[in-house]
Design a protein around this motif. Structure first.
Motif, mmCIF file in Angstrom:
data_model
loop_
_atom_site.group_PDB
_atom_site.id
_atom_site.type_symbol
_atom_site.label_atom_id
_atom_site.label_comp_id
_atom_site.label_asym_id
_atom_site.label_seq_id
_atom_site.Cartn_x
_atom_site.Cartn_y
_atom_site.Cartn_z
ATOM 1 N N UNK A 123 39.952 44.480 25.578
ATOM 2 C CA UNK A 123 40.495 45.884 25.049
ATOM 3 C C UNK A 123 39.336 46.808 24.614
ATOM 4 N N UNK A 124 38.314 46.449 23.783
ATOM 5 C CA UNK A 124 37.716 47.236 22.939
ATOM 6 C C UNK A 124 36.351 47.069 23.047
ATOM 7 N N UNK A 125 35.965 45.957 23.960
ATOM 8 C CA UNK A 125 34.711 45.484 23.993
ATOM 9 C C UNK A 125 34.141 45.130 25.632
ATOM 10 N N UNK A 126 34.293 45.980 26.426
ATOM 11 C CA UNK A 126 34.240 45.683 27.686
ATOM 12 C C UNK A 126 33.021 45.929 28.338
ATOM 13 N N UNK A 127 32.764 44.685 28.939
ATOM 14 C CA UNK A 127 31.301 44.611 29.719
ATOM 15 C C UNK A 127 31.440 44.053 30.988
ATOM 16 N N UNK A 128 30.265 43.845 31.538
ATOM 17 C CA UNK A 128 30.078 43.189 32.980
ATOM 18 C C UNK A 128 31.004 41.859 33.042
ATOM 19 N N UNK A 129 30.608 40.986 32.183
ATOM 20 C CA UNK A 129 31.410 39.597 31.934
ATOM 21 C C UNK A 129 32.855 39.629 31.806
ATOM 22 N N UNK A 130 33.164 40.424 30.886
ATOM 23 C CA UNK A 130 34.741 40.444 30.595
ATOM 24 C C UNK A 130 35.435 41.122 31.597
ATOM 25 N N UNK A 131 34.915 42.015 32.568
ATOM 26 C CA UNK A 131 35.469 42.399 33.507
ATOM 27 C C UNK A 131 35.385 41.753 34.946
ATOM 28 N N UNK A 132 34.767 40.738 34.941
ATOM 29 C CA UNK A 132 34.488 39.925 36.148
ATOM 30 C C UNK A 132 35.684 39.578 36.808
ATOM 31 N N UNK A 133 36.969 39.342 36.246
ATOM 32 C CA UNK A 133 38.301 38.811 36.997
ATOM 33 C C UNK A 133 38.665 40.143 37.853
ATOM 34 N N UNK A 134 38.506 41.494 37.279
ATOM 35 C CA UNK A 134 38.938 42.456 38.105
ATOM 36 C C UNK A 134 37.956 42.736 39.182
ATOM 37 N N UNK A 135 36.576 42.576 39.043
ATOM 38 C CA UNK A 135 35.686 42.645 39.988
ATOM 39 C C UNK A 135 36.111 41.657 41.241
ATOM 40 N N UNK A 136 36.335 40.593 40.816
ATOM 41 C CA UNK A 136 36.860 39.562 41.841
ATOM 42 C C UNK A 136 38.141 39.915 42.594
ATOM 43 N N UNK A 137 39.111 40.694 41.972
ATOM 44 C CA UNK A 137 40.229 40.967 42.616
ATOM 45 C C UNK A 137 39.713 42.236 43.380
ATOM 46 N N UNK A 138 38.735 43.207 43.187
ATOM 47 C CA UNK A 138 38.417 43.948 43.853
ATOM 48 C C UNK A 138 37.763 43.519 45.193
ATOM 49 N N UNK A 139 36.996 42.554 45.133
ATOM 50 C CA UNK A 139 36.003 42.191 46.195
ATOM 51 C C UNK A 139 37.011 41.119 47.157
ATOM 52 N N UNK A 140 38.249 40.801 46.641
ATOM 53 C CA UNK A 140 38.873 40.089 47.913
ATOM 54 C C UNK A 140 40.253 41.124 48.072
#
Length: 1015
Positions: A360-377
């Motif tokens: 929600x309020x402290x997004x970083x590369x680690x916390x957004x890793x799930x959405x990045x995985x969804x983008x890659x597949x």
């Protein structure tokens, strides 16, 4: 630094020759830190006047956080003195870490404790799938070959019925023995009773299908909620052309054994839980994991330097998580193991929260890793940008969109390679300690949930493993998790890792990541299509087909909304919707784009945040009304609207027409989506406009009258490798193959129609190439486009590259001596053609002037198929085929017109039929003009073609071929030199209507090859 220089700078290192190597390295590191320390600390002295270096206590692996000593980068500096103090610090590091409290939702949903009486948990999407009808029509098709199909079905269900009855007798005998044994109480539990009921359901199902196979005229139709045990065999394993099961190495009884055994023990057969994933693959994975769980580590095993291989299952054709989740549940159940299930979202939430990041309020590369995985597949919703925002350079930067993770140490590929080798870390030492602690708790979460000492094996199921390995943070987390699991295994725990991944259309980067994993792990790739049978059985019906993948996306989006709500208000989980509610099923069946964004793809984080805010805002005002705010947000539609779309309501409906197709989508839109998913470069995009989509073609082999030998040869050349990949895995077929075929003959004989039929029915992709797509006015551009033809064919593999009117592109180089560019073009084409062994591409060339082709091109086309002019019987068949939808008068004799049209090609006969039909329509219009009655003239429901219509058509449409044509004589000469029928050969050849013992056709027949045409 070299050794002499080191000795000059740090005299203390000179003692390295007298001490072990490890001590020398530690001394050198200490001296280096002393040299770079501030002067005040470097000159400090301890008791006795001995110099003291405080920095020596900062151990690389064991830093201790102290108040006011943590730097802005998260790294720490300690101030201990001496080795004893360093050992004390290492003991106190664990207590300095904050406590770990795994969320109760994670323990409830992601951790399964094995119990002999508990069935494997079915994923939510598959539970919803069990509420929808599945129609079986095994005996409805009465077309050619149906008799052989019925015989195969009879053998299958007879074998199944025999095995089931035998198993029923075994259970009956066991029941009798149990009544005689006073201490045997197993029949007092409900489990054996349920097993008998499942067994009898399968017996009745097999008996009915055996009856239908013996008496197929009933054309029986069955409706199921849960797919039966035979579903996978009938709708995927049974070859409709050979009427045999594709697994030739196992007997029918052996291939049925796994399905029947599991269907007896489970509440639902395997075809419902794991779609059309082969049961043999599951059994092999179960045995591999069982070996991993029972194996003992070698005495010299070190988890820091060694790495135990893991089992990885990668699914294509389907991008949901339900099948992979079901695979993990069943493999843990069969191995009597506890299950801990993780995916990219779970790791991003659990590890991210512990490191101070959230959604929600402290997004970083680690916390957004799930959405990045969804983008890659390819699951993440596409973000419509503006033209010119991204370049289509051949050297496309694969790091684009990685949320600023690129560092100065090199490219992403270099960094990932360093991670795999243990030479790179994007986390600080303190963060690594925290990561190890949270991962250790995750590994032991099964023991935390059961609150008992570890006694059962533990299976760690990591979904999105391939996608995680494609990111920096994901690779590091997987590496640390594997080290911790191997350490637990080395200490005696029975623990193993199962990796899974699912991607509907794997990109080149995705496939490269799989290849990297396959270098050290047991990687299994399978193509699954959960709706394969539904699409087949729903043809002709107007019902809305249930899509498991869309249900999967729906569940994933709902889980993400719940995670976002938890990030907004930690400790208070608010679930806006439940998949079992009627309103949710309404969303799944809705075709309105404003109410279907949850199931079309995985929503990006901004959409998830906005939906969660709408739910939370209204619920805070009125308890229990959060769903209303959720629905109100849906009325707005997606945040980003597609450019050029005036209204959201104009989004095309989801299902119209044939199931499985993309209805109401133009060919350009479909091609654009394919190009976007494959990330084509500039030249490949220009070539991809020639990609032929099978769903847009209507021509099949049933619509083309050609010799059976010709059709069989085309099928073998283009689709044999798809049907029998095992035959191409060894020997000469593994090294060499026939790279192309030539279709030649007079114009209008159906060469292009045969190519279209191949594209429709071969199962391969089709890429049509012409001079307009290759020729370019700029020097060098045409060569790049030719190269793009073959690189794109590799991406579309298996692919058939079709070149119509090939004499315009591949003509003899001596014919264009005044055009140097043509020589360069054909040289480039031949060069790329020789490199085709790297792909499954197949070149199909069609031309009316084969004698104009270059000699090198003819050498690369070993199969030369003559498509000759039709004989009398063939012309009659073609006329009947063309007029199958017309009503003919009794005075019309097609055999008579076939005899009167000796020089007509198939195209000429088509024009005759069209002219006759237009004559009939013209006659109806004249009758309407002469009508003078009080009532309006009514046209007949169907026109009737009479003899006079055909007489007029034959007079209007003359034959386009004559015996005096120069090209006809040259084609005949080419056929004698290069065709199968060489000069002087009298053997029987394939073709239309092979003449009995005549060497030449009769005088009124114009033919290329006397006696028939063919291969």
């Amino acid at each position: 630094m070299h050794a002499p220089a080191a000795r000059r700078a740090f005299p203390t290192v000179a003692l390295a020759a007298r001490v072990p190597r490890g001590a020398a390295v530690a001394a050198a590191a200490a001296a280096c830190r002393s040299f770079h320390a501030p002067p005040s600390r470097r000159n400090a002295h301890g008791p006795g006047g001995k110099p003291v270096d405080d920095s020596v206590t900062e151990h690389d692996d064991d830093p201790e956080p102290q108040a006011g000593t943590e730097t802005s980068g998260g790294r720490t500096r300690s101030h201990a003195v001496g080795p004893a103090r360093s050992r004390n610090m290492r003991r106190r590091v664990a207590s300095a870490l904050p406590p770990v409290n795994l969320p109760s939702s994670f323990l409830d949903n992601n951790v399964s404790i094995y119990s002999p009486g508990t069935q494997p948990r079915l994923p939510i999407a598959l539970v919803e799938d069990a509420k929808h009808d599945k129609v079986s029509r095994l005996f409805v098709d009465q077309g050619p070959g149906s008799q052989h199909t019925h015989q195969t079905l009879e053998s299958y269900f007879e074998t199944a019925l025999s095995d089931l009855l035998l198993r029923d007798c075994e259970l009956a005998m066991d029941f009798v023995r149990s009544r005689m044994d006073d201490n045997n109480v197993r029949w007092n539990s409900p489990e054996p009773i349920e097993r008998v009921l499942r067994l009898w359901d399968m017996i009745l199902d097999s008996a009915w299908h055996l009856t239908d196979a013996l008496y197929p005229a009933r054309q029986a139709e069955y409706t199921y909620k849960v797919r039966p045990f035979w579903w996978w065999h009938m709708y995927k394993d049974l070859d409709q052309r050979t009427h045999k099961f594709r697994d030739q190495f196992l007997s029918l009884a052996m291939s049925l054994d796994n399905q029947l055994k599991h269907a007896e023990r489970l509440d639902y057969p395997l075809p419902h839980a794991v779609a059309d994933l082969p049961a043999d693959t599951l059994v092999a994975m179960q045995k591999a994991l069982n070996r991993d769980l029972l194996a003992s580590p070698p005495p010299n095993f070190d988890p820091k330097t060694s790495k135990r291989p893991i089992t990885v299952l990668s699914l294509s054709g389907y991008g949901g998580t339900a099948v992979s989740e079901a695979v993990g549940e069943h493999l843990a159940f069969w191995n009597h193991a506890d299950l801990v299930r993780l995916d990219a979202y779970d790791l991003s939430v659990l590890v991210g929260d512990y490191l101070g990041q959230n959604w929600a309020y402290s997004r970083g590369a680690l916390s957004m890793m799930g959405f990045r995985a969804a983008e890659l597949n390819g699951k993440l919703a596409r973000d419509y940008g503006f033209p010119g925002r991204h370049t289509d350079d051949e050297d496309h930067d694969v790091e684009a969109g990685l949320m600023g993770l690129r560092t100065a140490s090199g490219t992403l590929e270099d960094e990932l390679q360093k991670i795999k080798q243990g030479g790179y870390d994007c986390f600080s030492k303190w963060e690594n300690l925290k990561i190890d602690k949270i991962l250790d708790h995750i590994i032991r979460s099964a023991d935390l949930k059961s609150q008992s000492s570890p006694s059962r094996p533990v299976l760690i199921h990591i979904h999105d493993l391939v996608e995680l390995s494609m990111t920096l943070e994901g690779s590091l987390l997987i590496s640390r998790l594997r080290v911790l699991v191997d350490a637990a295994w080395q200490q005696g725990a029975k623990i193993a890792i199962l990796g899974t991944s699912s991607c509907e259309q794997p990109s080149e980067e995705y496939q490269n990541a799989i290849l990297d994993l396959a270098g050290g792990d047991l990687v299994i790739t399978r193509h699954v299509q959960p709706e394969r049978a539904d699409r087949h059985t729903a043809k002709g019906s107007r019902r809305f087909p249930f899509s498991l993948q869309k249900a999967d996306y729906f569940v994933e989006n709902l889980h993400n909304i719940n995670r976002m709500l938890e990030a907004m208000d930690p400790g208070s989980i608010q679930r806006p919707l439940d998949l079992s509610s009627d309103s949710v099923r309404t969303y799944l069946l809705s075709a309105n784009p404003r109410f279907s964004i949850l199931r079309d793809s995985v929503l990006p984080v901004r959409e998830i945040y906005h939906l969660a805010c709408a739910f939370r805002a209204l619920k805070s005002k009125h308890e229990g009304c959060g769903s209303a705010g959720f629905l109100e947000r849906f009325k707005m539609g997606p945040l980003r609207q597609k450019p050029g779309q005036p209204f959201l309501d104009e989004e095309r409906p989801e299902y119209k027409g044939e199931p499985g197709e993309a209805p109401n989508k133009t060919a350009e839109e479909a091609k654009g989506e394919t190009r976007a998913s494959m990330k084509l470069n500039e030249y490949e995009k220009r070539i991809s406009v020639g990609q032929i989509h099978r769903e847009n073609l209507r021509t099949t082999f049933a619509d083309v009258h050609a010799p059976a030998e010709t059709i069989s040869a085309l099928k073998l050349l283009t689709s044999l490798a798809l049907v029998r990949p095992d035959a191409f895995a060894y020997g000469v077929l593994a090294q060499d193959k026939i790279s192309g075929c030539l279709l030649y003959g007079p114009p209008g004989t159906g060469k292009t129609m045969l190519a279209k039929a191949v594209a429709k029915e071969s199962g391969a992709n089709m890429l049509e190439i012409s001079g307009a797509t290759i020729n370019d006015k700029w020097v060098g551009e045409s060569e790049k486009l030719i190269r793009a033809v073959f690189t794109l064919a590799k991406r579309l593999s298996p692919c058939v590259v079709f070149i119509d009117e090939a004499d315009s592109l591949l003509a003899n180089r001596s014919m264009f001596s005044n055009r140097p560019s043509h020589r360069e073009h054909i040289n480039q084409f031949l060069k790329e053609w020789d490199g085709m062994e790297e792909t499954n591409a197949f070149i199909m060339v069609a031309t009316n002037r084969p004698f104009d082709l270059d000699d090198a091109v003819l050498r690369r086309l070993p199969r030369k198929i003559l498509v000759d002019l039709p004989l009398k019987d063939d012309r009659a068949t073609i006329l009947r085929l063309l007029l199958k939808g017309e009503t003919l008068d009794d005075s019309v004799s097609l055999d008579d017109y076939a005899a009167r049209t000796p020089h007509y090609s198939g195209s000429d006969l088509k024009n005759v039929c069209v002219a006759a039909a237009m004559a009939a329509v013209e006659e109806e219009n004249e009758a309407a003009a002469k009508h003078t009655g009080p009532e309006a003239f009514r046209y007949p429901e169907r026109r009737v073609l009479r003899r006079d219509h055909f007489e007029r058509a034959v007079r209007q449409i003359p034959a386009s071929i004559s015996e005096d044509m120069v090209s006809l004589k040259m084609i005949r000469k080419f056929d004698e030199e290069y065709g199968n029928r060489k000069k002087g050969a009298k053997k029987k050849a394939m073709g239309f209507g092979v003449l009995d013992d005549k060497q030449y056709a009769v005088a009124e027949e114009a033919r290329i090859r006397p006696g028939g045409s063919g291969l």
